[in-house]
Scaffold this motif. Structure first.
Motif, PDB file in Angstrom:
ATOM      1  N   PHE A 260       2.508  -1.628  -8.890  1.00 25.69           N
ATOM      2  CA  PHE A 260       2.319  -2.332  -7.621  1.00 25.69           C
ATOM      3  C   PHE A 260       3.162  -1.707  -6.513  1.00 25.69           C
ATOM      4  CE2 PHE A 260       4.101  -5.695  -4.823  1.00 25.69           C
ATOM      5  CZ  PHE A 260       2.961  -5.986  -4.085  1.00 25.69           C
ATOM      6  N   VAL A 261       4.450  -1.463  -6.791  1.00 24.59           N
ATOM      7  CA  VAL A 261       5.321  -0.915  -5.745  1.00 24.59           C
ATOM      8  C   VAL A 261       4.931   0.522  -5.399  1.00 24.59           C
ATOM      9  CG1 VAL A 261       7.288  -2.401  -6.213  1.00 24.59           C
ATOM     10  CG2 VAL A 261       7.066  -0.281  -7.487  1.00 24.59           C
ATOM     11  N   LEU A 262       4.373   1.242  -6.364  1.00 20.54           N
ATOM     12  CA  LEU A 262       3.931   2.608  -6.080  1.00 20.54           C
ATOM     13  C   LEU A 262       2.764   2.598  -5.093  1.00 20.54           C
ATOM     14  CD1 LEU A 262       4.577   5.519  -6.826  1.00 20.54           C
ATOM     15  CD2 LEU A 262       2.878   5.372  -8.645  1.00 20.54           C
ATOM     16  N   LYS A 263       1.839   1.647  -5.277  1.00 16.06           N
ATOM     17  CA  LYS A 263       0.706   1.522  -4.352  1.00 16.06           C
ATOM     18  C   LYS A 263       1.173   1.078  -2.969  1.00 16.06           C
ATOM     19  CE  LYS A 263      -2.632   0.372  -7.997  1.00 16.06           C
ATOM     20  NZ  LYS A 263      -3.497  -0.708  -8.564  1.00 16.06           N
ATOM     21  N   VAL A 264       2.084   0.099  -2.944  1.00 20.37           N
ATOM     22  CA  VAL A 264       2.607  -0.393  -1.665  1.00 20.37           C
ATOM     23  C   VAL A 264       3.348   0.720  -0.937  1.00 20.37           C
ATOM     24  CG1 VAL A 264       4.247  -1.991  -0.585  1.00 20.37           C
ATOM     25  CG2 VAL A 264       2.756  -2.783  -2.422  1.00 20.37           C
ATOM     26  N   GLY A 265       4.134   1.502  -1.686  1.00 18.62           N
ATOM     27  CA  GLY A 265       4.859   2.617  -1.089  1.00 18.62           C
ATOM     28  C   GLY A 265       3.927   3.618  -0.431  1.00 18.62           C
ATOM     29  N   GLY A 266       2.800   3.900  -1.093  1.00 18.11           N
ATOM     30  CA  GLY A 266       1.812   4.822  -0.529  1.00 18.11           C
ATOM     31  C   GLY A 266       1.228   4.309   0.776  1.00 18.11           C
ATOM     32  N   ILE A 267       0.942   3.005   0.826  1.00 18.95           N
ATOM     33  CA  ILE A 267       0.398   2.396   2.050  1.00 18.95           C
ATOM     34  C   ILE A 267       1.435   2.424   3.167  1.00 18.95           C
ATOM     35  CG2 ILE A 267      -0.455   0.246   3.068  1.00 18.95           C
ATOM     36  CD1 ILE A 267      -1.678  -0.416   0.328  1.00 18.95           C
ATOM     37  N   LEU A 268       2.695   2.149   2.830  1.00 17.84           N
ATOM     38  CA  LEU A 268       3.761   2.166   3.838  1.00 17.84           C
ATOM     39  C   LEU A 268       3.933   3.559   4.443  1.00 17.84           C
ATOM     40  CD1 LEU A 268       6.461  -0.094   2.110  1.00 17.84           C
ATOM     41  CD2 LEU A 268       5.095  -0.651   4.125  1.00 17.84           C
ATOM     42  N   ILE A 269       3.790   4.590   3.620  1.00 19.27           N
ATOM     43  CA  ILE A 269       3.896   5.965   4.126  1.00 19.27           C
ATOM     44  C   ILE A 269       2.779   6.253   5.127  1.00 19.27           C
ATOM     45  CG2 ILE A 269       3.679   8.402   3.474  1.00 19.27           C
ATOM     46  CD1 ILE A 269       5.120   7.658   0.855  1.00 19.27           C
ATOM     47  N   ILE A 270       1.575   5.776   4.832  1.00 21.45           N
ATOM     48  CA  ILE A 270       0.449   5.958   5.757  1.00 21.45           C
ATOM     49  C   ILE A 270       0.712   5.222   7.066  1.00 21.45           C
ATOM     50  CG2 ILE A 270      -2.011   5.468   6.116  1.00 21.45           C
ATOM     51  CD1 ILE A 270      -2.405   5.827   3.108  1.00 21.45           C
ATOM     52  N   ILE A 271       1.289   4.014   6.979  1.00 27.72           N
ATOM     53  CA  ILE A 271       1.618   3.246   8.182  1.00 27.72           C
ATOM     54  C   ILE A 271       2.638   3.998   9.033  1.00 27.72           C
ATOM     55  CG2 ILE A 271       2.712   1.128   9.029  1.00 27.72           C
ATOM     56  CD1 ILE A 271       1.567  -0.317   6.575  1.00 27.72           C
ATOM     57  N   ILE A 272       3.680   4.533   8.372  1.00 34.08           N
ATOM     58  CA  ILE A 272       4.726   5.273   9.089  1.00 34.08           C
ATOM     59  C   ILE A 272       4.141   6.489   9.796  1.00 34.08           C
ATOM     60  CG2 ILE A 272       6.852   6.611   8.812  1.00 34.08           C
ATOM     61  CD1 ILE A 272       7.389   4.775   6.317  1.00 34.08           C
ATOM     62  N   MET A 273       3.296   7.238   9.079  1.00 38.20           N
ATOM     63  CA  MET A 273       2.685   8.429   9.671  1.00 38.20           C
ATOM     64  C   MET A 273       1.774   8.065  10.842  1.00 38.20           C
ATOM     65  SD  MET A 273       3.794  11.140   8.123  1.00 38.20           S
ATOM     66  CE  MET A 273       2.588  12.426   8.351  1.00 38.20           C
TER      67      MET A 273
END
Length: 296
Positions: A260-273
């Motif tokens: 779960f946290v791995l998926k959330v981390g990926g989404i957060l990176i997209i948001i930051i970019m």
């Protein structure tokens, strides 16, 4: 409001793209990663409509809250049990390789200054050394490290995009080269007297039979991000504490949901970019020859 709308649209578009199974889309994504789209789409919108969103509050929110949450989330996805299964040699190889990459960048800058005097003006006086730091972060720790390094050295947005594009080209070229080397792996193993490794134990997931809780995981992620961010103003110290906290949470809480946290981390990176892309000015895209040669 406009910045938020563009960011949400970009994130949804990139997530949609990354989930497509259409062959031609997959072929494009093999060469242009979705994370690059998350940077280019908002920049294209602001450029097309001549909107200046470089100073909106969303940038401060990203640096102070979203990046810290991405760090603690991604770090908490690492399981020491799985790392133990990998063994000591690959870990040593990773650490030594990371050290070599980190040391190589400043070493090459010094070497170039001796044999190519004009390069010193480019890297030092013009500040292009800042573009090398995210590349080092990318090759050691992927997108998360790349973003942290970008913020740490205040790499300009236009230089950062140029770096991402160049780095992506080099990664694909390196991957093609490695695939050719892999074909000779049996003969190389024989020459170097290396026994073929067995990966059977690595495929066993130590968390497969454990009870996981998304709620507990989410609450501790939010609490960890809040307290560390609130009481630590120094960016580098904050990243270090968040990394340690993430490792501790992911390995000490039995109900931690690593997937779960791995998926959330990926989404957060997209948001930051996507938020970073709001600052990008296409007219400033350029890379001097010494920078390109050194990266190669």
């Amino acid at each position: 409001a406009i910045a938020l709308l563009i960011t949400i649209t970009t994130v949804l578009s990139v997530l949609w793209l990354s989930r497509q199974k259409v062959k031609w889309i997959q072929q494009i994504l093999d060469w242009i990663p979705p994370i690059l789209f998350s940077y280019v789409i908002p920049a294209s919108i602001t450029h097309l409509f001549q909107i200046d969103l470089s100073s909106v509050q969303l940038h401060s929110v990203s640096r102070d809250w979203i990046i810290p949450m991405a760090i603690i989330t991604v770090m908490s996805s690492l399981s020491f049990l799985k790392l133990k299964q990998v063994g000591a040699k690959p870990v040593f190889l990773f650490v030594s390789g990371s050290f070599a990459i980190a040391v190589l960048a400043p070493t090459l800058v010094e070497l170039f200054a001796m044999i190519w005097p004009a390069s010193e003006e480019v890297f030092i006086a013009q500040g292009y050394w800042r573009g090398l730091v995210p590349i080092v972060g990318s090759w050691i720790g992927g997108s998360t490290s790349q973003l942290v390094m970008k913020e740490l050295v205040n790499c300009p947005e236009a230089l950062f995009l140029s770096v991402i594009v160049l780095d992506n080209i080099l990664v694909n070229a390196w991957t093609i080269l490695m695939f050719q080397v892999i074909k000779k792996s049996d003969s190389l193993n024989t020459l170097l007297k290396i026994a073929p490794p067995s990966f059977q134990s690595v495929t066993n997931d130590p968390d497969a039979n454990s009870e996981k809780s998304i709620w507990i995981t989410s609450i501790f992620i939010l609490l960890g991000t809040y307290f560390i961010t609130l009481f630590t103003k120094d960016f580098l110290l904050r990243i270090a504490l968040l990394s340690v906290a993430g490792l501790a949470l992911g390995n000490l809480i039995r109900k931690w949901d690593h997937s779960f946290v791995l998926k959330v981390g990926g989404i957060l990176i997209i948001i930051i970019m996507s938020i970073l892309g709001l600052r990008l000015d296409f007219t400033q895209l350029t890379l001097p020859l010494p920078f390109i040669v050194l990266c190669l």
